[in-house]
Design a protein around this motif. Structure first.
Motif, PDB file in Angstrom:
ATOM      1  N   ILE A  99       0.825  -1.204   0.000  1.00  0.00           N
ATOM      2  CA  ILE A  99       0.000   0.000   0.000  1.00  0.00           C
ATOM      3  C   ILE A  99       0.866   1.263   0.000  1.00  0.00           C
ATOM      4  O   ILE A  99       1.888   1.337   0.692  1.00  0.00           O
ATOM      5  CB  ILE A  99      -0.930   0.008   1.232  1.00  0.00           C
ATOM      6  N   GLY A 100       0.450   2.269  -0.758  1.00  0.00           N
ATOM      7  CA  GLY A 100       1.111   3.567  -0.766  1.00  0.00           C
ATOM      8  C   GLY A 100       0.336   4.542  -1.632  1.00  0.00           C
ATOM      9  O   GLY A 100      -0.292   4.139  -2.626  1.00  0.00           O
ATOM     10  N   ASP A 101       0.356   5.826  -1.284  1.00  0.00           N
ATOM     11  CA  ASP A 101      -0.378   6.838  -2.055  1.00  0.00           C
ATOM     12  C   ASP A 101       0.519   7.335  -3.183  1.00  0.00           C
ATOM     13  O   ASP A 101       1.269   8.302  -3.029  1.00  0.00           O
ATOM     14  CB  ASP A 101      -0.805   7.987  -1.132  1.00  0.00           C
ATOM     15  N   TYR A 102       0.422   6.693  -4.314  1.00  0.00           N
ATOM     16  CA  TYR A 102       1.305   6.970  -5.451  1.00  0.00           C
ATOM     17  C   TYR A 102       1.115   8.389  -6.003  1.00  0.00           C
ATOM     18  O   TYR A 102       2.076   9.073  -6.329  1.00  0.00           O
ATOM     19  CB  TYR A 102       1.033   5.929  -6.544  1.00  0.00           C
ATOM     20  N   ASN A 103      -0.141   8.839  -6.112  1.00  0.00           N
ATOM     21  CA  ASN A 103      -0.419  10.147  -6.706  1.00  0.00           C
ATOM     22  C   ASN A 103      -0.790  11.205  -5.663  1.00  0.00           C
ATOM     23  O   ASN A 103      -1.218  12.304  -6.024  1.00  0.00           O
ATOM     24  CB  ASN A 103      -1.530  10.037  -7.758  1.00  0.00           C
ATOM     25  N   MET A 104      -0.648  10.908  -4.390  1.00  0.00           N
ATOM     26  CA  MET A 104      -0.827  11.847  -3.280  1.00  0.00           C
ATOM     27  C   MET A 104      -2.189  12.540  -3.292  1.00  0.00           C
ATOM     28  O   MET A 104      -2.313  13.712  -2.943  1.00  0.00           O
ATOM     29  CB  MET A 104       0.293  12.888  -3.270  1.00  0.00           C
ATOM     30  N   ASP A 105      -3.227  11.798  -3.699  1.00  0.00           N
ATOM     31  CA  ASP A 105      -4.569  12.378  -3.721  1.00  0.00           C
ATOM     32  C   ASP A 105      -5.321  12.125  -2.413  1.00  0.00           C
ATOM     33  O   ASP A 105      -6.490  12.501  -2.285  1.00  0.00           O
ATOM     34  CB  ASP A 105      -5.371  11.818  -4.894  1.00  0.00           C
ATOM     35  N   GLY A 106      -4.656  11.486  -1.441  1.00  0.00           N
ATOM     36  CA  GLY A 106      -5.300  11.212  -0.157  1.00  0.00           C
ATOM     37  C   GLY A 106      -5.949   9.850  -0.079  1.00  0.00           C
ATOM     38  O   GLY A 106      -6.468   9.475   0.979  1.00  0.00           O
ATOM     39  N   TYR A 107      -5.932   9.088  -1.168  1.00  0.00           N
ATOM     40  CA  TYR A 107      -6.511   7.744  -1.195  1.00  0.00           C
ATOM     41  C   TYR A 107      -5.413   6.746  -1.556  1.00  0.00           C
ATOM     42  O   TYR A 107      -4.825   6.831  -2.641  1.00  0.00           O
ATOM     43  CB  TYR A 107      -7.650   7.662  -2.207  1.00  0.00           C
ATOM     44  N   PRO A 108      -5.103   5.793  -0.668  1.00  0.00           N
ATOM     45  CA  PRO A 108      -3.963   4.891  -0.888  1.00  0.00           C
ATOM     46  C   PRO A 108      -4.165   3.968  -2.083  1.00  0.00           C
ATOM     47  O   PRO A 108      -5.243   3.393  -2.275  1.00  0.00           O
ATOM     48  CB  PRO A 108      -3.878   4.096   0.419  1.00  0.00           C
ATOM     49  N   ASP A 109      -3.123   3.857  -2.893  1.00  0.00           N
ATOM     50  CA  ASP A 109      -3.097   2.934  -4.022  1.00  0.00           C
ATOM     51  C   ASP A 109      -2.374   1.658  -3.588  1.00  0.00           C
ATOM     52  O   ASP A 109      -2.013   1.499  -2.418  1.00  0.00           O
ATOM     53  CB  ASP A 109      -2.387   3.598  -5.201  1.00  0.00           C
ATOM     54  N   ALA A 110      -2.143   0.747  -4.527  1.00  0.00           N
ATOM     55  CA  ALA A 110      -1.497  -0.521  -4.168  1.00  0.00           C
ATOM     56  C   ALA A 110      -0.662  -1.027  -5.336  1.00  0.00           C
ATOM     57  O   ALA A 110      -0.886  -0.653  -6.496  1.00  0.00           O
ATOM     58  CB  ALA A 110      -2.536  -1.567  -3.774  1.00  0.00           C
ATOM     59  N   LEU A 111       0.300  -1.871  -5.008  1.00  0.00           N
ATOM     60  CA  LEU A 111       1.080  -2.603  -6.005  1.00  0.00           C
ATOM     61  C   LEU A 111       0.781  -4.087  -5.843  1.00  0.00           C
ATOM     62  O   LEU A 111       0.704  -4.593  -4.717  1.00  0.00           O
ATOM     63  CB  LEU A 111       2.580  -2.349  -5.823  1.00  0.00           C
ATOM     64  N   ALA A 112       0.621  -4.779  -6.964  1.00  0.00           N
ATOM     65  CA  ALA A 112       0.326  -6.209  -6.915  1.00  0.00           C
ATOM     66  C   ALA A 112       1.061  -6.916  -8.048  1.00  0.00           C
ATOM     67  O   ALA A 112       1.350  -6.324  -9.086  1.00  0.00           O
ATOM     68  CB  ALA A 112      -1.178  -6.457  -7.033  1.00  0.00           C
ATOM     69  N   ILE A 113       1.352  -8.192  -7.827  1.00  0.00           N
ATOM     70  CA  ILE A 113       1.950  -9.042  -8.869  1.00  0.00           C
ATOM     71  C   ILE A 113       0.829  -9.839  -9.519  1.00  0.00           C
ATOM     72  O   ILE A 113       0.095 -10.561  -8.840  1.00  0.00           O
ATOM     73  CB  ILE A 113       3.012  -9.992  -8.258  1.00  0.00           C
ATOM     74  N   LEU A 114       0.700  -9.681 -10.848  1.00  0.00           N
ATOM     75  CA  LEU A 114      -0.341 -10.383 -11.595  1.00  0.00           C
ATOM     76  C   LEU A 114       0.298 -11.241 -12.676  1.00  0.00           C
ATOM     77  O   LEU A 114       1.368 -10.918 -13.191  1.00  0.00           O
ATOM     78  CB  LEU A 114      -1.314  -9.388 -12.240  1.00  0.00           C
ATOM     79  N   LYS A 115      -0.411 -12.321 -13.017  1.00  0.00           N
ATOM     80  CA  LYS A 115       0.078 -13.258 -14.020  1.00  0.00           C
ATOM     81  C   LYS A 115      -0.949 -13.392 -15.139  1.00  0.00           C
ATOM     82  O   LYS A 115      -2.156 -13.438 -14.883  1.00  0.00           O
ATOM     83  CB  LYS A 115       0.338 -14.624 -13.380  1.00  0.00           C
ATOM     84  N   ASN A 116      -0.453 -13.454 -16.360  1.00  0.00           N
ATOM     85  CA  ASN A 116      -1.310 -13.693 -17.514  1.00  0.00           C
ATOM     86  C   ASN A 116      -1.903 -15.102 -17.411  1.00  0.00           C
ATOM     87  O   ASN A 116      -1.168 -16.093 -17.412  1.00  0.00           O
ATOM     88  CB  ASN A 116      -0.479 -13.540 -18.792  1.00  0.00           C
ATOM     89  N   THR A 117      -3.233 -15.187 -17.308  1.00  0.00           N
ATOM     90  CA  THR A 117      -3.858 -16.501 -17.084  1.00  0.00           C
ATOM     91  C   THR A 117      -3.781 -17.401 -18.307  1.00  0.00           C
ATOM     92  O   THR A 117      -3.951 -18.616 -18.189  1.00  0.00           O
ATOM     93  CB  THR A 117      -5.339 -16.333 -16.678  1.00  0.00           C
ATOM     94  N   SER A 118      -3.516 -16.812 -19.470  1.00  0.00           N
ATOM     95  CA  SER A 118      -3.412 -17.637 -20.681  1.00  0.00           C
ATOM     96  C   SER A 118      -1.964 -17.756 -21.159  1.00  0.00           C
ATOM     97  O   SER A 118      -1.712 -18.262 -22.246  1.00  0.00           O
ATOM     98  CB  SER A 118      -4.267 -17.028 -21.803  1.00  0.00           C
TER      99      SER A 118
END
Length: 520
Positions: A244-263
């Motif tokens: 979790i971290g506020d990437y764009n400093m708009d006051g609402y926390p964003d997130a980083l996630a690891i995603l995988k192509n299901t196909s």
């Protein structure tokens, strides 16, 4: 640790003996033991360095990575976990390193757990959140609220979302900007994570609210990477975790996630942006996550396994660190990405220290100490439209399984340059203390770093805060504009002065050639 023939699984800095020197706790796994037996070493800090020859190995091993928390409210970190000689959680109290039973619970702790030490009921005192497992296929969540320094279970254990087959790590953030932390949970709705989702709930809310279910980018479906809990496997597997971290400093926390192509086999890090809700399922929280598919720098990093936020340049803007696989599964590469977010939004960066002395505190010298698990921070301000705006965060609430939390909190304020009307900071309290340890500061300047020193711990009105201002682009532009105006005015003054001097010289020459009739 190669000389000891063990693998390091976790590193947690903290002041474990209360001498105001940073120590380091390591959890290690020996090849001769199973994956469910972790040893713990503490390397002791001395004279602001780490003494590698001065270490302590705990006399008990853990079934899972421990949670570092402040169980007894003395602002010395304690170590919480299930040891090999007991089925119930134990606590190793920092300072004297003595073992004690932690909680009277019959619940079995889930592995890999996502326990947390964070305020969940808005009283600025950190509570205890546990991930439990009544059986191998079911996960439950328990909240133990801190009442006068004593942890008491609240209500029944909360069940995981219905339909969830794979459950990731719980994380906590003030997702909707209401001043209270919400519980975010990434899940897969099938065993292979072909269908993924992120749910939200909070203390007192019985239902799970989906805040992200759309993982489709054009014709490609992405999903979380399931954790391989195979004890016989030699490959390293990472739990499903949101950082979790506020990437764009708009006051609402964003997130980083690891995603995988299901196909396919492509595995990347993606930014999940916190945006206003556009469907009825998340209407009650008014916010949702949206996958930022077009972040080109992140897209270039293939086989990513962990991604987290870090303020690399110490300017209050959160950058990104990504860990990716190398040529083999045991080789990894670290990538750093600078945050080039252009909008000149505002922030406040807060770190709460322990306020402990290395020796007897000399008179008139306030001790600093080191970063501390458990403090809770909240602010109130007025946004550009005149509406009341809140934000909150817990400091170092989780420490196990690549939580990778920062020792400070960066709270976004949006594009409003108003002062923070109120900034509240609360710390844990010991058993039997009924008064809440909380202090308030007013009129905090935006784009500043606030270092809070809670000394003495039980006298909040005596706590001190040191403010360091970080100039933003607007300050620089304002200075340039001011200098430009001054130069322009000086140029006009110079031209007028030059013209006046020429006129004076011309008048003097005319006076010298004039015929004076009075002299005749």
């Amino acid at each position: 640790m190669k000389s000891l023939g063990v693998t390091i699984t976790s590193v947690v800095p903290g002041d474990y003996d209360g001498d105001s020197q940073m120590d380091v706790l390591l959890t290690t796994q020996a090849p001769s033991h199973g994956k469910d037996e972790l040893s713990v070493f503490i390397f002791w800090g001395h004279n602001q360095t780490l003494d590698l020859n001065h270490k302590t190995m705990l006399n008990k091993t853990f079934h899972d990575e421990p949670l570092v928390m402040d169980f007894n409210g003395d602002l010395i970190p304690d170590v919480f976990g299930v040891t090999s000689d007991s089925s119930k959680p134990q606590i190793l109290l920092g300072g004297n390193l003595s073992w004690h039973p932690a909680l009277e619970t019959q619940s079995k702790m889930y592995i890999p757990h996502s326990h947390a030490f964070i305020d969940l009921n808005n009283d600025f005192t950190a509570d205890l959140f546990l991930t439990t497992s009544p059986n191998t296929k079911t996960i439950q969540f328990e909240t133990w609220v801190n009442k006068d320094g004593n942890f008491s279970k609240v209500g029944k254990s909360k069940e995981m979302p219905s339909g969830a087959k794979v459950v990731g790590q719980s994380v906590f953030a003030d997702f909707d900007g209401d001043g209270q932390s919400e519980h975010l949970l990434p899940v897969c709705e099938d065993e292979t994570c072909q269908r993924s989702a992120i749910y939200l709930t909070k203390l007192g809310l019985d239902q799970w609210i989906p805040v992200l279910q759309d993982f489709r980018n054009k014709d490609t479906v992405w999903g979380f990477v399931p954790y391989q809990n195979d004890k016989s496997s030699t490959e390293i597997s990472f739990p499903i975790t949101l950082h979790i971290g506020d990437y764009n400093m708009d006051g609402y926390p964003d997130a980083l996630a690891i995603l995988k192509n299901t196909s396919g086999s492509n595995q990347q890090a993606f930014l999940l942006e916190n945006v206003p809700c556009n469907n009825i399922s998340c209407k009650s929280v008014r916010r949702m996550f949206k996958v930022f598919w077009e972040l080109s720098d992140l897209n270039q990093i293939k086989d990513a396994v962990v991604a987290t936020f870090f303020d690399i340049y110490e300017d209050g803007i959160l950058d990104i660190i990504v860990l990716s696989k190398g040529y083999s599964n045991k080789d990894f590469a670290i990538h750093t990405l600078k945050n080039n977010f252009e909008a000149d939004a505002y922030f406040v960066k807060v770190i709460v220290l322990s306020g402990l002395c290395s020796n007897d505190c000399p008179r008139k010298i306030t001790p600093f100490g080191v970063n501390q698990p458990g403090p809770y921070i909240m602010y109130t301000t007025v946004d550009a439209n005149g509406y009341l705006k809140n934000g909150s965060a817990g400091q170092l609430s989780q420490s196990a399984h690549y939580a990778l939390q920062l020792p400070y909190n960066v709270l976004g304020l949006g594009r409003s340059a108003n002062f923070l009307d109120h900034l509240y900071v609360g710390i844990p309290r010991p058993l039997g203390e009924k008064s809440i340890r909380k202090q308030e500061w007013t009129a905090i300047i935006p784009n500043s770093q606030l270092i809070v020193i809670p000394y003495p711990h039980n006298v909040p009105r005596s706590w001190s805060a040191k403010l360091y201002l970080t100039p933003s682009n607007i300050v620089l532009l304002t200075a340039i504009a001011l200098i430009g105006v001054c130069v322009f005015i000086l140029a006009i003054i110079g031209i007028l002065h030059w013209q006046e001097k020429k006129a004076d010289d011309r008048e003097k020459r005319q006076e010298a050639h004039r015929f004076h009739f009075d002299a005749m």
